[in-house]
Enzyme design. Structure first.
Site, PDB file in Angstrom:
ATOM      1  N   HIS A   5      32.166 -36.425  -2.907  1.00  0.00           N
ATOM      2  CA  HIS A   5      33.083 -37.267  -2.133  1.00  0.00           C
ATOM      3  C   HIS A   5      32.952 -37.044  -0.629  1.00  0.00           C
ATOM      4  O   HIS A   5      33.562 -37.792   0.154  1.00  0.00           O
ATOM      5  CB  HIS A   5      34.530 -37.000  -2.540  1.00  0.00           C
ATOM      6  CG  HIS A   5      34.868 -37.436  -3.927  1.00  0.00           C
ATOM      7  ND1 HIS A   5      34.625 -38.713  -4.389  1.00  0.00           N
ATOM      8  CD2 HIS A   5      35.420 -36.759  -4.975  1.00  0.00           C
ATOM      9  CE1 HIS A   5      35.020 -38.807  -5.651  1.00  0.00           C
ATOM     10  NE2 HIS A   5      35.493 -37.629  -6.035  1.00  0.00           N
ATOM     11  N   ASP A  62      29.655 -37.975 -12.676  1.00  0.00           N
ATOM     12  CA  ASP A  62      31.025 -37.470 -12.570  1.00  0.00           C
ATOM     13  C   ASP A  62      31.989 -38.616 -12.907  1.00  0.00           C
ATOM     14  O   ASP A  62      31.622 -39.793 -12.856  1.00  0.00           O
ATOM     15  CB  ASP A  62      31.253 -36.984 -11.138  1.00  0.00           C
ATOM     16  CG  ASP A  62      32.577 -36.279 -10.935  1.00  0.00           C
ATOM     17  OD1 ASP A  62      32.602 -35.039 -11.029  1.00  0.00           O
ATOM     18  OD2 ASP A  62      33.574 -36.971 -10.664  1.00  0.00           O
ATOM     19  N   HIS A  72      34.370 -39.688 -11.167  1.00  0.00           N
ATOM     20  CA  HIS A  72      34.749 -40.409  -9.951  1.00  0.00           C
ATOM     21  C   HIS A  72      33.510 -40.950  -9.242  1.00  0.00           C
ATOM     22  O   HIS A  72      32.440 -40.323  -9.269  1.00  0.00           O
ATOM     23  CB  HIS A  72      35.506 -39.488  -8.992  1.00  0.00           C
ATOM     24  CG  HIS A  72      36.717 -38.848  -9.591  1.00  0.00           C
ATOM     25  ND1 HIS A  72      36.653 -37.696 -10.333  1.00  0.00           N
ATOM     26  CD2 HIS A  72      38.026 -39.212  -9.553  1.00  0.00           C
ATOM     27  CE1 HIS A  72      37.867 -37.360 -10.734  1.00  0.00           C
ATOM     28  NE2 HIS A  72      38.719 -38.263 -10.269  1.00  0.00           N
TER      29      HIS A  72
END
Length: 357
Positions: free
Chosen positions: A173, A208, A210
């Protein structure tokens, strides 16, 4: 197979994060790393501490001003204390500047002020990235583990090299100049950039739960690194604002970014079917090396997941990555069910096992 991890990565011990308006107990706890270490040890895989590469590999994908902030913010935060005013126990933002998110911009300007409160709002994208007294050392050494894994793969002269970086904190992220989602620097992007020292074309495949929004942002205008992410539909799931199928890249990078948003509740069959589609696109790109962002927060009982992948799914991921037959750096991302992530890693490795002789 070589695996890399430094005990300094355990020093980061966040004490809070915001979820749906409540400050909660952290889920990125050091015990996550211990569970993964135990799974490797059960297979007789030793963990080596990475060399100290300094900041240079990080600066290949992150702005120096942002890294300066990560390295110095906690001390500056503590220095705010004065009679009648005590800063919080960790660096957390209390403002967020507007940013228009133009895809033609590779990076924002540096924060225009030296105020640590202003910088916290500018460089910390949400309330899941607290900075404590030892966070920077853990962040730096986590990135070094990814670089060491990439260097190992680059150094293999025969066969298909594979290395595993037990990265904690995670990284996918993290944008070029922004922390978010438990991630501070983008270990997968740093590994991909390191692989380019030897290989002309690299792919990053993110499995993942996300969307790998930071990885996407870093390479969005480039064709030498293809980015593909499988993840839960972000319309009602973090990171919400990115991860949609129409995000294909920009300029020279158009066509080199692919997203596969999955319906919430997707299990092994649906996840592996999407992975097969992703791998078909990857084969068309013909990368000479691969970075796999491996997250276990897709697990059916993970406390923050909306997907339902089980151990057979992780085994299937390992089998498919092995079948690609390209040098591979596995970078650990999320996974917060501590009692299950070791078994998940073991299942992945059992699928990849033919390459581990």
């Amino acid at each position: 197979m070589r695996a890399f991890f430094s005990d300094d990565q355990l020093l980061h011990q966040p004490r809070q994060f915001m979820r749906a308006g409540r400050l909660c107990e952290p889920t990125d706890v050091p015990a996550r790393a211990a569970a993964l270490q135990a799974a490797l040890a059960a297979r007789g895989i030793d963990l080596a501490a990475a060399p100290d590469y300094g900041r240079a590999p990080l600066e290949a994908v992150h702005s120096p001003a942002y890294l300066d902030f990560l390295a110095r913010a906690y001390d500056k935060w503590q220095a705010l204390a004065r009679p009648g005013f005590e800063p919080g126990i960790e660096v957390l933002p209390n403002l967020s500047p507007y940013h228009n998110g133009k895809v033609d911009q590779t990076r924002r300007p540096d924060c225009p002020t030296d105020s640590v409160i202003a910088q916290a709002g500018y460089y910390l994208g949400d309330l899941s990235c607290p900075l404590g007294p030892h966070s920077w050392q853990s962040i730096l050494r986590s990135a070094h583990s990814a670089v060491a894994a990439a260097d190992h793969v680059c150094g293999q002269q025969q066969g298909i090299g594979m290395a595993y970086a037990l990265c904690r904190p995670s990284g996918h992220h993290a944008h070029s100049d922004r922390a978010a989602g438990f991630c501070y620097v983008n270990n997968a992007a740093i590994a991909a950039q390191a692989l380019l020292k030897r290989f002309e074309k690299v792919a990053v495949l993110d499995v993942d739960a996300h969307h790998g929004d930071g990885t996407q942002q870093i390479f969005y205008q480039r064709s030498d690194v293809m980015t593909i992410s499988l993840h839960a539909d972000p319309a009602a799931y973090y990171p919400f604002y990115t991860g949609y199928a129409n995000e294909r890249g920009y300029g020279a990078g158009y066509g080199y970014n692919l997203n596969f948003p999955l319906p919430h509740g997707t299990g092994d069959t649906g996840f592996l079917a999407a992975l097969d589609s992703a791998l078909n696109a990857l084969r068309d790109y013909r990368p000479q090396a691969l970075v796999l962002s491996l997250g276990f927060d897709t697990y059916e009982h993970d406390p923050i997941s909306v997907l339902a992948v089980g151990m057979d799914g992780y085994r299937g991921i390992g089998e498919r990555i092995h079948a690609l037959g390209v040098p591979t750096v596995v970078v650990q991302e999320g996974g917060y069910e501590v009692d299950a992530i070791g078994a998940a890693l073991d299942a992945f490795l059992s699928g990849f096992a033919p390459a581990m002789a």
